[in-house]
Design an enzyme around this catalytic site. Structure first.
Site, PDB file in Angstrom:
ATOM      1  N   PHE A   5      17.607 -45.793  -6.160  1.00 48.52           N
ATOM      2  CA  PHE A   5      16.603 -46.706  -5.599  1.00 48.52           C
ATOM      3  C   PHE A   5      17.143 -47.572  -4.460  1.00 48.52           C
ATOM      4  O   PHE A   5      16.372 -48.108  -3.686  1.00 48.52           O
ATOM      5  CB  PHE A   5      16.047 -47.631  -6.706  1.00 48.52           C
ATOM      6  CG  PHE A   5      16.940 -48.816  -7.022  1.00 48.52           C
ATOM      7  CD1 PHE A   5      17.948 -48.717  -7.956  1.00 48.52           C
ATOM      8  CD2 PHE A   5      16.755 -50.024  -6.368  1.00 48.52           C
ATOM      9  CE1 PHE A   5      18.770 -49.802  -8.237  1.00 48.52           C
ATOM     10  CE2 PHE A   5      17.565 -51.126  -6.632  1.00 48.52           C
ATOM     11  CZ  PHE A   5      18.584 -51.004  -7.576  1.00 48.52           C
TER      12      PHE A   5
ATOM     13  N   GLU B 184      12.171 -43.018  -8.523  1.00 51.60           N
ATOM     14  CA  GLU B 184      10.816 -43.433  -8.903  1.00 51.60           C
ATOM     15  C   GLU B 184      10.632 -44.939  -8.720  1.00 51.60           C
ATOM     16  O   GLU B 184       9.520 -45.450  -8.826  1.00 51.60           O
ATOM     17  CB  GLU B 184      10.518 -43.020 -10.356  1.00 51.60           C
ATOM     18  CG  GLU B 184      11.360 -43.701 -11.438  1.00 51.60           C
ATOM     19  CD  GLU B 184      12.708 -42.996 -11.683  1.00 51.60           C
ATOM     20  OE1 GLU B 184      13.284 -42.449 -10.731  1.00 51.60           O
ATOM     21  OE2 GLU B 184      13.175 -43.030 -12.848  1.00 51.60           O
ATOM     22  N   ARG B 185      11.731 -45.658  -8.436  1.00 53.90           N
ATOM     23  CA  ARG B 185      11.617 -47.106  -8.228  1.00 53.90           C
ATOM     24  C   ARG B 185      11.305 -47.443  -6.767  1.00 53.90           C
ATOM     25  O   ARG B 185      10.759 -48.500  -6.481  1.00 53.90           O
ATOM     26  CB  ARG B 185      12.907 -47.799  -8.670  1.00 53.90           C
ATOM     27  CG  ARG B 185      13.101 -47.731 -10.172  1.00 53.90           C
ATOM     28  CD  ARG B 185      14.477 -48.186 -10.571  1.00 53.90           C
ATOM     29  NE  ARG B 185      14.728 -49.580 -10.257  1.00 53.90           N
ATOM     30  CZ  ARG B 185      15.875 -50.207 -10.510  1.00 53.90           C
ATOM     31  NH1 ARG B 185      16.869 -49.538 -11.072  1.00 53.90           N
ATOM     32  NH2 ARG B 185      16.028 -51.466 -10.210  1.00 53.90           N
TER      33      ARG B 185
ATOM     34  N   SER C  92      23.654 -43.682 -10.938  1.00 52.16           N
ATOM     35  CA  SER C  92      24.617 -44.395 -11.779  1.00 52.16           C
ATOM     36  C   SER C  92      25.562 -43.403 -12.457  1.00 52.16           C
ATOM     37  O   SER C  92      25.213 -42.236 -12.654  1.00 52.16           O
ATOM     38  CB  SER C  92      23.861 -45.195 -12.841  1.00 52.16           C
ATOM     39  OG  SER C  92      23.063 -44.313 -13.596  1.00 52.16           O
TER      40      SER C  92
ATOM     41  N   CYS D 185      26.446 -49.619  -3.575  1.00 55.74           N
ATOM     42  CA  CYS D 185      27.641 -49.028  -4.187  1.00 55.74           C
ATOM     43  C   CYS D 185      28.894 -49.410  -3.424  1.00 55.74           C
ATOM     44  O   CYS D 185      29.997 -49.180  -3.894  1.00 55.74           O
ATOM     45  CB  CYS D 185      27.510 -47.523  -4.282  1.00 55.74           C
ATOM     46  SG  CYS D 185      27.529 -46.753  -2.670  1.00 55.74           S
TER      47      CYS D 185
ATOM     48  N   GLU E   9      29.603 -52.331 -13.612  1.00 54.85           N
ATOM     49  CA  GLU E   9      28.943 -52.559 -12.323  1.00 54.85           C
ATOM     50  C   GLU E   9      27.763 -53.479 -12.569  1.00 54.85           C
ATOM     51  O   GLU E   9      26.874 -53.150 -13.372  1.00 54.85           O
ATOM     52  CB  GLU E   9      28.449 -51.226 -11.757  1.00 54.85           C
ATOM     53  CG  GLU E   9      27.717 -51.383 -10.443  1.00 54.85           C
ATOM     54  CD  GLU E   9      27.138 -50.064  -9.938  1.00 54.85           C
ATOM     55  OE1 GLU E   9      26.371 -49.424 -10.678  1.00 54.85           O
ATOM     56  OE2 GLU E   9      27.476 -49.680  -8.812  1.00 54.85           O
TER      57      GLU E   9
HETATM   58  P1  NAD Z   1      19.946 -43.982 -11.677  1.00 49.67           P
HETATM   59  O1  NAD Z   1      21.116 -43.219 -12.175  1.00 49.67           O
HETATM   60  O2  NAD Z   1      19.137 -44.760 -12.641  1.00 49.67           O
HETATM   61  O3  NAD Z   1      18.914 -42.979 -10.944  1.00 49.67           O
HETATM   62  C1  NAD Z   1      19.306 -42.160  -9.872  1.00 49.67           C
HETATM   63  C2  NAD Z   1      18.409 -40.933  -9.828  1.00 49.67           C
HETATM   64  O4  NAD Z   1      18.622 -40.160 -11.001  1.00 49.67           O
HETATM   65  C3  NAD Z   1      16.921 -41.245  -9.802  1.00 49.67           C
HETATM   66  O5  NAD Z   1      16.285 -40.356  -8.901  1.00 49.67           O
HETATM   67  C4  NAD Z   1      16.478 -40.977 -11.237  1.00 49.67           C
HETATM   68  O6  NAD Z   1      15.123 -40.575 -11.341  1.00 49.67           O
HETATM   69  C5  NAD Z   1      17.387 -39.827 -11.613  1.00 49.67           C
HETATM   70  N1  NAD Z   1      17.632 -39.684 -13.042  1.00 49.67           N
HETATM   71  C6  NAD Z   1      17.469 -40.592 -14.036  1.00 49.67           C
HETATM   72  N2  NAD Z   1      17.840 -40.062 -15.223  1.00 49.67           N
HETATM   73  C7  NAD Z   1      18.253 -38.800 -14.989  1.00 49.67           C
HETATM   74  C8  NAD Z   1      18.744 -37.738 -15.789  1.00 49.67           C
HETATM   75  N3  NAD Z   1      18.913 -37.890 -17.100  1.00 49.67           N
HETATM   76  N4  NAD Z   1      19.075 -36.576 -15.186  1.00 49.67           N
HETATM   77  C9  NAD Z   1      18.942 -36.407 -13.860  1.00 49.67           C
HETATM   78  N5  NAD Z   1      18.473 -37.385 -13.035  1.00 49.67           N
HETATM   79  C10 NAD Z   1      18.131 -38.563 -13.585  1.00 49.67           C
HETATM   80  O7  NAD Z   1      20.491 -44.912 -10.496  1.00 49.67           O
HETATM   81  P2  NAD Z   1      19.731 -46.085  -9.725  1.00 49.67           P
HETATM   82  O8  NAD Z   1      19.641 -47.278 -10.615  1.00 49.67           O
HETATM   83  O9  NAD Z   1      18.493 -45.582  -9.073  1.00 49.67           O
HETATM   84  O10 NAD Z   1      20.758 -46.375  -8.545  1.00 49.67           O
HETATM   85  C11 NAD Z   1      21.801 -47.297  -8.625  1.00 49.67           C
HETATM   86  C12 NAD Z   1      23.109 -46.627  -8.931  1.00 49.67           C
HETATM   87  O11 NAD Z   1      23.427 -45.675  -7.918  1.00 49.67           O
HETATM   88  C13 NAD Z   1      24.269 -47.594  -8.958  1.00 49.67           C
HETATM   89  O12 NAD Z   1      25.108 -47.294 -10.037  1.00 49.67           O
HETATM   90  C14 NAD Z   1      24.971 -47.344  -7.634  1.00 49.67           C
HETATM   91  O13 NAD Z   1      26.348 -47.669  -7.623  1.00 49.67           O
HETATM   92  C15 NAD Z   1      24.767 -45.890  -7.484  1.00 49.67           C
HETATM   93  N6  NAD Z   1      24.928 -45.505  -6.093  1.00 49.67           N
HETATM   94  C16 NAD Z   1      26.056 -44.824  -5.776  1.00 49.67           C
HETATM   95  C17 NAD Z   1      26.297 -44.481  -4.464  1.00 49.67           C
HETATM   96  C18 NAD Z   1      27.545 -43.753  -4.101  1.00 49.67           C
HETATM   97  O14 NAD Z   1      27.647 -43.297  -2.983  1.00 49.67           O
HETATM   98  N7  NAD Z   1      28.501 -43.602  -4.988  1.00 49.67           N
HETATM   99  C19 NAD Z   1      25.363 -44.813  -3.475  1.00 49.67           C
HETATM  100  C20 NAD Z   1      24.213 -45.510  -3.853  1.00 49.67           C
HETATM  101  C21 NAD Z   1      24.004 -45.850  -5.177  1.00 49.67           C
END
Ligand code: NAD
Length: 485
Positions: free
Chosen positions: A150, A177-178, A228, A283, A384
């Site tokens: 998101f 979805e957020r 995440s 991140c 985090e």
């Molecule tokens: P999230 O893991 O909740 O969701 C990310 C995506 O995964 C969404 O599209 C979600 O619908 C999907 N998802 C959720 N459950 C799933 C499952 N069981 N299987 C497959 N897909 C699934 O993350 P978020 O809260 O949207 O984003 C924030 C996180 O992303 C933070 O931890 C941040 O550090 C990380 N992030 C990392 C980077 C990087 O480059 N390392 C960059 C941006 C964000």
């Protein structure tokens, strides 16, 4: 404002039959923005089948012609730059300047991917044996799934889509979805003005279930994921178990070391921008600041004073430096973690909880927070927070600071502020992180470098952006060739 969002499949806007939907609200004003449907398994299947059907013709389009579509994408995004940035602010909560910054970094990837005719080139060796030549060519994989988080609704999809398309793959994107509105808007622009063949680029909305259906679909050959760590780890294992190519970027807990000789004002500014930019929902946010020796006395009071003055408010208002966090759940989670930190022995130098912004009573506000004396190995050290919270630790020497930093399970970014080349060199050499900042608060690699997370921040081998993306989205074929008279 945006109504019920639709999927984009095979060049058409398709209403979802899903009964499950999520409502999206502006995190600063509380205004209702859109409803996002959670794609059914059948809808995911339709999107992948459209992408699979488009692949054979798309891979035959010469790279120099494929990149013409990318030039068109850039032109449209440049023209609509301000409008897209405003949409990002409304659905995510960051400031307009931050939204513009994110979009700029996204467009940079389109620019780099227009170099695909060169980047995709293989290599050739004449006479590996008498009259025999050998060469390597790169070919696309097929359908690529892109699943994004998101916090950067435009930039992260753009880390992947330009390279995947330019190398001859077709794509199904599932944005978070957020924050699903930004990419829906961008895809509308692409639909109207870029003219990609139907099925080459598809968008489906949904949650983890849709993402899982996408990963499991037999026609999906590769998965690019950002989110995440618990989810990234699952996605990596699930896709790899099915023999798919996968890159999964995860969470972060970024240490930032301040040496006593660091340039004071510029360091304070850079540290604050790193910790509180995007309200800490990034991140590459510095999260644990480790002062070395006398840096503690020099920097801590200044950091507290400057953090206190940060202007918090709605990202579209003039002069605002930090927006709200994205949701009520995020806010509650961050406040719980602050409480946990205090229970574990950290001292609150600045408490941003219970904040309000006049005129925006429904916003998810937290002001800059500083926790001093974070215990090594405790919750704040290992978790985090993804909010505007700075954890402070203190070390006597650079060696000790590096040892502490390397105990963090993540390895997305690490930074040092110093005037000493020797200290910077030692840090760069020994620190266990993939993106390193030297007198830089947010060490975000330009698009012509890979985004190099380590440890719990990354699962896979090839990262996003640059040549890593080209390697990831292509398979090599080595030809050994002889011609008889
Ligand atoms: P999230 O893991 O909740 O969701 C990310 C995506 O995964 C969404 O599209 C979600 O619908 C999907 N998802 C959720 N459950 C799933 C499952 N069981 N299987 C497959 N897909 C699934 O993350 P978020 O809260 O949207 O984003 C924030 C996180 O992303 C933070 O931890 C941040 O550090 C990380 N992030 C990392 C980077 C990087 O480059 N390392 C960059 C941006 C964000």
């Amino acid at each position: 404002m945006f109504g019920r969002l639709m999927h984009y499949i095979n060049g058409e806007w398709v209403p979802s039959r899903a009964r499950k939907v999520k409502e999206i609200f502006n995190p600063a004003t509380g205004e209702f923005l859109a409803k996002v449907p959670f794609a059914t398994r059948r809808e995911v299947d339709e999107a992948v089948r459209a992408a699979a059907a488009a692949f054979p013709a798309w891979r035959e389009v010469p790279p120099v012609v494929r990149t013409q579509y990318l030039f068109q994408m850039k032109a449209v995004l440049e023209r609509e730059f301000d409008e897209i940035a405003r949409i990002i602010v409304q659905e995510h909560g960051k400031t307009l300047k931050e939204a513009q910054g994110e979009l700029r970094r996204g467009i940079e990837n389109i620019e780099v991917a227009t170099g695909i005719p060169t980047l995709m080139q293989g290599y050739y060796a004449e006479d590996v044996a008498r009259g025999i030549d050998e060469y390597l060519i790169r070919q696309p994989l097929g359908v690529v799934a892109v699943i994004t988080p998101f916090n950067f609704p435009a930039m992260i999809p753009l880390w992947f889509i330009p390279y995947a398309l330019a190398t001859g793959n077709t794509v199904v994107l599932k944005p978070s979805e957020r924050t699903p509105i930004t990419m829906t808007y961008i895809m509308q622009l692409f639909d109207e003005e870029v003219g990609l063949p139907p099925g080459v680029l598809n968008l489906i909305h949904g949650n983890g279930d849709a993402a899982t259906a996408l990963i499991d679909h037999p026609d999906v050959k590769a998965v690019s994921f950002v989110g995440s760590t618990p989810v990234a780890r699952k996605v990596y294992a699930r896709a790899a178990a099915q023999g798919k190519r996968v890159q999964a970027q995860g969470s972060a807990k970024n240490p930032l070391i301040i040496m006593p000789d660091a340039a004071v004002e510029r360091t304070v500014q850079a540290v604050l921008d790193s910790v509180y930019g995007n309200a800490g929902q990034r991140c590459l946010a510095a999260s644990l600041v480790i002062t070395v020796g006398e840096a503690r006395e020099i920097f801590v009071p200044r950091l507290v004073e400057a953090a206190q003055q940060r202007v918090v408010g709605y990202g579209l208002d003039e002069g605002v430096e930090m927006g709200p966090v994205n949701s009520a759940e995020s806010k509650a989670r961050i406040e719980r973690l602050i409480e946990e930190g205090v229970k574990e022995g950290a001292r609150l130098l600045l408490d941003g909880r219970g904040a309000s912004v006049p005129g925006y009573e429904k916003g998810h506000w937290i002001r800059p927070t500083i926790l001093d004396g974070v215990p090594e190995g405790g919750t704040i050290f290992t978790t985090e927070i993804f909010g505007p919270v700075m954890g402070l630790m203190h070390a006597d020497t650079l060696d000790e600071a590096i040892r502490i930093a390397n105990r963090i399970p993540y390895g997305n970014m690490a930074n040092i502020f110093t005037r000493s080349g020797a200290a910077a060199r030692t840090f760069r050499h020994r620190i266990e992180a993939g993106n390193v900042g030297i007198n830089i608060g947010v060490a975000a690699p330009m698009a012509f470098f890979p985004f190099s997370g380590w440890k719990e921040s990354f699962f896979g081998d090839l990262h996003a952006q640059d040549r890593h993306a080209v390697e990831f989205y292509t398979q090599t074929k080595v030809v050994v060739e002889r011609w008889f008279d």
